[in-house]
Design a protein around this motif. Structure first.
Motif, mmCIF file in Angstrom:
data_model
loop_
_atom_site.group_PDB
_atom_site.id
_atom_site.type_symbol
_atom_site.label_atom_id
_atom_site.label_comp_id
_atom_site.label_asym_id
_atom_site.label_seq_id
_atom_site.Cartn_x
_atom_site.Cartn_y
_atom_site.Cartn_z
ATOM 1 N N ASN B 6 10.934 7.070 -2.664
ATOM 2 C CA ASN B 6 10.037 6.066 -3.256
ATOM 3 C C ASN B 6 9.709 4.927 -2.287
ATOM 4 O O ASN B 6 9.780 3.750 -2.640
ATOM 5 N N ASP B 8 7.660 2.374 -0.272
ATOM 6 C CA ASP B 8 6.381 1.647 -0.213
ATOM 7 C C ASP B 8 6.402 0.758 1.016
ATOM 8 O O ASP B 8 7.465 0.261 1.399
ATOM 9 N N LYS B 9 5.250 0.577 1.602
ATOM 10 C CA LYS B 9 5.139 -0.427 2.649
ATOM 11 C C LYS B 9 3.880 -1.235 2.397
ATOM 12 O O LYS B 9 2.772 -0.682 2.350
ATOM 13 N N VAL B 10 4.077 -2.525 2.218
ATOM 14 C CA VAL B 10 2.948 -3.402 1.912
ATOM 15 C C VAL B 10 2.913 -4.496 2.980
ATOM 16 O O VAL B 10 3.934 -5.126 3.276
ATOM 17 N N VAL B 19 -1.720 -2.118 1.155
ATOM 18 C CA VAL B 19 -0.690 -1.106 0.882
ATOM 19 C C VAL B 19 -0.815 -0.019 1.948
ATOM 20 O O VAL B 19 -1.805 0.716 1.985
ATOM 21 N N SER B 22 2.692 4.318 -0.123
ATOM 22 C CA SER B 22 3.011 4.156 -1.539
ATOM 23 C C SER B 22 3.765 5.386 -2.048
ATOM 24 O O SER B 22 3.299 6.519 -1.883
ATOM 25 N N SER B 23 4.925 5.114 -2.613
ATOM 26 C CA SER B 23 5.741 6.157 -3.257
ATOM 27 C C SER B 23 5.936 7.397 -2.377
ATOM 28 O O SER B 23 5.643 8.524 -2.792
ATOM 29 N N THR B 58 8.998 -1.848 2.237
ATOM 30 C CA THR B 58 8.976 -2.974 1.307
ATOM 31 C C THR B 58 9.816 -2.628 0.082
ATOM 32 O O THR B 58 10.518 -3.465 -0.475
ATOM 33 N N ARG B 59 9.713 -1.379 -0.347
ATOM 34 C CA ARG B 59 10.542 -0.870 -1.446
ATOM 35 C C ARG B 59 11.008 0.535 -1.100
ATOM 36 O O ARG B 59 10.437 1.184 -0.238
ATOM 37 N N ARG B 218 -0.764 7.626 0.627
ATOM 38 C CA ARG B 218 -0.088 8.496 -0.347
ATOM 39 C C ARG B 218 0.032 9.912 0.194
ATOM 40 O O ARG B 218 -0.840 10.372 0.928
#
Lengths: 416, 221
Positions: B6, B8-10, B19, B22-23, B58-59, B218
């Motif tokens: 999962n 993410d990089k923002v 973004v 993402s995911s 990021t996440r 993505r």
């Protein structure tokens, strides 16, 4: 690793020659100024012959007498009588010498007046100080006692009066008195105020013996040789006690005495700090001030160097990214950039050192400060090296730290 | 070997938020040869940077050999990059002031090896890419293909288990590109090095065992 850093540092130095020139110019100019000041300080306060026992020598250089209501005050050199009675008799010291502050004396050489610095001293003066004799010997306590008209002269005086030939046994007329030369010593720089003179003669040869009276102030100083440095506090305390017991010839005018048994550096420190009080040694505070002033003096070139370094390192953001990608930690990179900067400042320091040598040689050759021979010894070298390293670290750490924080992905994009 | 969960990089500035990824979920097994494809701006390089610990998500989490990497200190991450991962960049990123052999030695500098040992390993790596006669040259004296071979030698000198290549042939003509691909392929086949390669070129991607496609950050396959 270090070899690699140095290789890289050298390449970077050659890469932007104008930046390198500005950096080196700033470092070396700053160092020249500081080295000249350090040399001056060392020349004045360092342990040079004949003052080789400064580690266990104190002096009574100034005394202060105050009126009962403290409204009237005399501050200056003490009288011979005062020093003879209260300082020469101090217990628990190895030796005490009394000597005058040098005064100008006139001689006539082929009808033309020649001015020399004349110092009157006792025989102990030569026992405490380690003069090197080019010929002859010092005068002795017995010469002083017997009121022998003998003199020790310096090299320049020998050259003036005896054309550099042997002087011992020859006579010299000074201020209308005739002295037999018994010894010749090298020139002593004027900044070494304790031993300095052109001609030294026994105190007892003074034109009148009024100096022996009870006058509290005059033109005399005392030099106290302690058995060991650890005796200093005891000697200082004993001198304080003695000052409380001074018998004043006219107590209605002056009835209090103040002063210290102290080093020349103590006196200079007090003068610099504009302190009038007596007691705790001000040397540490003086040195702290000097260091602070040196740091402030270095601040501007340091900020300049920091800016140049930031620009230099920013250009190398790709390199930072590569090094990080291949395993360099932030701390390793800080180390690398600091080593590079220290190398740069050491090169600047080397140039500054050579320039300082030239400037000091020039000052010596002008004769601006009589008999001064400013040289570069290991103390000045170490002082200069310490200043250079401090300068290098001060200007290198911040840019290195700032750039080492760059994220490798950002650095690789060249966005330092 | 590597597992992204999962991710993410923002990228945020004061005005906009972009973004980049993402995911993203991805697992790379030891010895695999994977290509990452996608149009410009799809997040390929960002993903490669996260896989190579050059950037942090990021996440989401990144695990290498079971250990989660987001919580590692700078020094530990540096050590993993040094020991486990080799990088090949599209623009080579050779240090112009250093000779070929000095460039190749860089990863070994951070292993506290003696100079002689470093030099020996660097020479071996340069021999592996066919550049042993150029060790004292500087990057500016080499062609693009030769520079990329130096970059590969630098990437493999420390014998990493993972090789990350960001468009390694992007700046080269097809003949030089093929030479580079031959070296990378043989590293994967003969030395079982795990290779993850970003490419635009379907011909090159076809050589790899698995293709991961990205579009607007993505996964699309």
């Amino acid at each position: 690793m270090l070899k690699n850093y140095l290789k890289m540092a050298f390449k970077v130095l050659l890469r932007r020659k104008f930046f390198t020139f500005i950096s080196l110019f700033g470092v070396s100019l700053t160092l020249v100024v500081l080295m000249v000041l350090v040399a001056l300080f060392d020349h004045t306060f360092g342990a040079y012959p004949p003052e080789t026992k400064t580690d266990r020598t104190l002096g009574v250089l100034f005394v202060e007498f105050r009126s009962p209501d403290d409204h009237s005050m005399i501050n200056g050199f003490a009288g011979y009588g005062f020093l003879d009675r209260y300082v020469r008799t101090l217990p628990n010291v190895e030796k005490v010498s009394l000597y005058s502050f040098p005064t100008t004396a006139v001689s006539y050489l082929n009808g033309a007046p020649v001015t020399s610095w004349l110092k009157r001293a006792d025989g102990e003066f030569w026992q405490i100080l380690d003069f090197r004799f080019l010929e002859g010997r010092p005068f002795t306590p017995q010469d002083e006692k017997d009121r022998n008209f003998v003199a020790v002269i310096n090299e320049t005086t020998r050259k003036r009066f005896f054309s550099d030939g042997p002087a011992v046994g020859k006579f010299l007329e000074v201020d209308g008195q005739h002295f037999r030369v018994v010894g010749v010593v090298p020139d002593i720089p004027i900044l070494r105020i304790v031993p300095f003179a052109d001609i030294w003669v026994p105190i007892s040869t003074a034109k009148t013996d009024t100096y022996r009276g009870q006058k509290l102030w005059g033109n005399y100083l005392a030099m106290i040789l302690a058995r060991q440095r650890s005796d200093f506090p005891m000697i200082k305390d004993e001198y304080h006690d003695v000052l409380k017991r001074v018998e004043f010839p006219d107590p209605q005018h002056y009835n209090k005495a103040f002063g210290e048994a102290e080093t020349l550096l103590d006196v200079a420190s007090r003068a610099f700090l504009l302190e009038r009080g007596y007691g705790e040694s001000p040397v540490r505070r003086f040195m702290a001030w000097l260091i602070l002033l040196m740091v402030l003096f270095m601040l501007l070139p340091t900020i300049n160097l920091v800016n140049i370094n930031v620009s230099r390192i920013r250009e190398r953001s790709s390199e930072i990214g590569v090094r990080k990608a291949f395993g360099a930690s932030s701390l390793t990179l800080v180390g690398q950039f600091v080593v590079e900067n220290v190398l740069l400042t050491l090169v600047g320091g080397g140039i500054g050192f050579v320039l300082s040598y030239g400037v000091l040689h020039f000052i010596s050759s002008t004769g601006l400060i009589p008999y001064a021979h400013f040289g570069v010894n290991y103390r000045i070298f170490l002082g200069g090296l310490a200043i250079t390293l401090f300068f290098g670290l001060l200007s290198g750490v911040y840019p290195a730290w700032k750039m080492s924080r760059l994220h490798p992905a950002v650095a690789l994009r060249g966005r330092g | 070997m590597i597992r992204l969960s999962n991710v993410d990089k923002v990228y945020r500035t004061s005005q906009i938020e972009t973004v980049a990824l993402s995911s993203i979920n991805m697992e790379v097994k030891e010895g695999e040869f994977i290509s990452i494809m996608g149009p410009s701006g799809s997040g390929k390089t960002t993903l490669l940077n996260i896989l190579g610990l050059l950037d942090v998500p990021t996440r989401g989490t990144v695990r290498l050999n079971g250990g989660e990497l987001t919580s590692y200190r700078d020094r530990d991450v540096a050590r993993i990059r040094n020991r486990e991962i080799g990088f090949v960049f599209q623009t080579y990123h050779l240090i112009s002031d250093l000779s070929v052999v000095d460039n190749v030695e860089i990863p070994l500098l951070y292993r506290r090896l003696r100079g002689g040992e470093r030099r020996k390993l660097a020479r071996e790596a340069l021999e592996r890419v066919g550049l042993s006669s150029r060790i004292h040259h500087f990057p500016s004296q080499l062609s693009g293909g030769q520079q990329q071979r130096v970059a590969i030698a630098r990437a493999i000198v420390g014998k990493p288990r993972i090789l990350l290549a960001d468009e390694p042939t992007g700046n080269l003509d097809s003949q030089m590109g093929d030479e580079i691909m031959d070296i990378i392929t043989s590293l994967n086949r003969e030395e079982k090095t795990t290779v993850i390669m970003v490419t635009h070129d379907p011909r090159l991607a076809a050589i790899t065992e698995r293709i991961m496609r990205l579009f607007d950050g993505r996964q699309v396959n």
